[in-house]
Design an enzyme around this catalytic site. Structure first.
Site, mmCIF file in Angstrom:
data_model
loop_
_atom_site.group_PDB
_atom_site.id
_atom_site.type_symbol
_atom_site.label_atom_id
_atom_site.label_comp_id
_atom_site.label_asym_id
_atom_site.label_seq_id
_atom_site.Cartn_x
_atom_site.Cartn_y
_atom_site.Cartn_z
ATOM 1 C CB SER A 153 -6.306 -1.714 -2.969
ATOM 2 O OG SER A 153 -5.567 -0.506 -2.314
ATOM 3 N NE ARG A 172 5.904 -13.824 -9.258
ATOM 4 C CZ ARG A 172 6.021 -12.597 -9.333
ATOM 5 N NH1 ARG A 172 6.789 -11.994 -10.231
ATOM 6 N NH2 ARG A 172 6.071 -12.005 -8.166
ATOM 7 C CB VAL A 193 -1.799 -14.686 -12.200
ATOM 8 C CG1 VAL A 193 -1.880 -15.528 -11.033
ATOM 9 C CG2 VAL A 193 -1.020 -13.288 -11.855
ATOM 10 N N PRO A 239 -8.741 -3.488 1.048
ATOM 11 C CG PRO A 239 -7.053 -5.155 1.538
ATOM 12 C CD PRO A 239 -7.788 -4.754 0.530
ATOM 13 N N GLY A 240 -7.012 -1.168 3.246
ATOM 14 C CA GLY A 240 -6.125 0.004 3.311
ATOM 15 C C GLY A 240 -4.581 -0.655 3.882
ATOM 16 C CB THR A 288 2.050 -8.126 3.343
ATOM 17 O OG1 THR A 288 1.890 -6.898 2.384
ATOM 18 C CG2 THR A 288 0.610 -8.384 3.962
ATOM 19 C CD GLU A 289 7.282 -11.539 1.533
ATOM 20 O OE1 GLU A 289 7.642 -11.562 0.650
ATOM 21 O OE2 GLU A 289 7.227 -12.479 2.354
ATOM 22 C CE LYS A 325 -4.519 -4.161 -6.033
ATOM 23 N NZ LYS A 325 -5.045 -5.805 -5.766
ATOM 24 C CE1 TYR A 335 -1.135 -2.264 -5.964
ATOM 25 C CE2 TYR A 335 -1.986 -0.405 -4.682
ATOM 26 C CZ TYR A 335 -1.963 -1.899 -4.646
ATOM 27 O OH TYR A 335 -2.439 -2.542 -3.893
#
Ligand code: NDP
Ligand code: 8X3
Length: 257
Positions: free
Chosen positions: A144, A38, A65, A187-188, A192-193, A161, A157
């Site tokens: 995840s 975005r 998306v 991933p574990g 990141t943000e 996943k 969440y």
């Protein structure tokens, strides 16, 4: 190892974190990139950097998306030379909040479901038919560890996943008999943000998530994505669970301080 040189790679959520690192690793391999997210200013900056550094062609396209019409219109309006997407990295995603289910915020739930689940579906439904008809393609979904194990307050969440995991499995089953490959990279903890977004911009709380341990980096995950994409055509890496050495499960991490 197969080359990605001149292959068209679409990365969703390329404006930061794992998506941006994937863009870089594919640019290094000489791929042609379609980068979407975005925040278009960030995408433009990344596109310029990659073009300069690696001499590759990059399309930076603003795309939410979770907006089905926007996904369909944007991807069907790609210039002709860019239509034959060979690798799709379904990375765009987010967590919002960390609340008991009975106290959860519906708006947070909607955003996660609309992005992580419906967004991935909209993009895949638009891109996959071309892969099937051209007889080549690879979809790499970013799942995840949260899709393998639900953790306290992770409820929605984790559900999105787990759904991504089920969809990767479903895609693999439904694409059997075609040469199109499907991988899930799960991933574990990756710094990141992600946690800042989860905590609605609370950087201090986000930093505590990684305190005293060595998390994965976005580049660690991009390496695994690139590995999946560069196996010989008869090899499908179906699922990779990647954890920091300091993390055993979503709730069990070794912290030094
Ligand atoms: P970041 O927050 O750094 O990056 C998320 C990316 O997704 C951004 O580029 C963001 O771009 C994009 N995005 C979010 N919502 C939308 C949307 N509606 N439409 C398009 N793009 C969107 O986090 P990560 O790099 O860590 O996250 C990438 C993926 O990895 C996610 O699917 C996440 O669930 C998964 N993951 C992350 C882990 C972690 O610990 N960090 C662990 C396991 C999985 P923009 O805001 O510009 O739209
Ligand atoms: C992101 C990792 O453990 O915060 O998917 O859910 S976790």
């Amino acid at each position: 190892m197969i080359s990605v040189k001149d292959q068209i790679v679409l990365v969703t959520g390329a404006s930061s974190g794992i998506g941006a690192a994937c863009a870089r690793v594919f640019a290094q391999g000489g791929a042609k990139l379609i980068l979407t997210a975005r925040r278009s200013e960030r995408l433009q900056q990344l596109a310029q950097q990659l073009e300069q550094e690696f001499g590759v062609a990059v399309q930076a396209i603003a795309l939410d998306v979770s907006d089905r019409t926007q996904v369909e219109l944007t991807l069907s309006a790609l210039p002709e030379a860019w239509g034959a997407i060979e690798i799709l990295v379904n990375n765009a995603g987010l967590s919002r909040g960390l609340d008991n289910l009975h106290e959860g915020k519906i708006q947070d739930w909607e955003e996660m479901i609309d992005t992580n689940l419906k967004g991935l579906l909209y993009v895949s439904r638009t891109v996959l038919p071309g892969m099937v008809s051209r007889g080549r393609g690879h979809v790499i979904n970013i799942g995840s560890v949260a899709g393998h194990q639900t953790y306290p307050k992770g409820n929605v969440y984790c559900a999105t996943k787990a759904a991504v995991r089920a969809l990767s499995e479903g895609m693999k089953i439904d694409l059997l008999g075609t040469p199109v490959r499907v991988s899930s990279v799960d991933p574990g903890m990756v710094e990141t943000e992600f946690s800042e977004v989860r905590f609605h911009g609370d950087a201090e709380r986000a930093a505590k998530v990684y305190q005293g341990l060595t998390p994965l980096t976005a580049e660690d995950i991009a390496d695994v994505v690139f590995f999946c994409a560069t196996r010989p055509a008869h090899v499908n890496i179906s699922e990779v669970l990647v954890m920091p050495t300091d993390q055993a499960t979503p709730t069990l991490a070794h912290r030094r301080s």
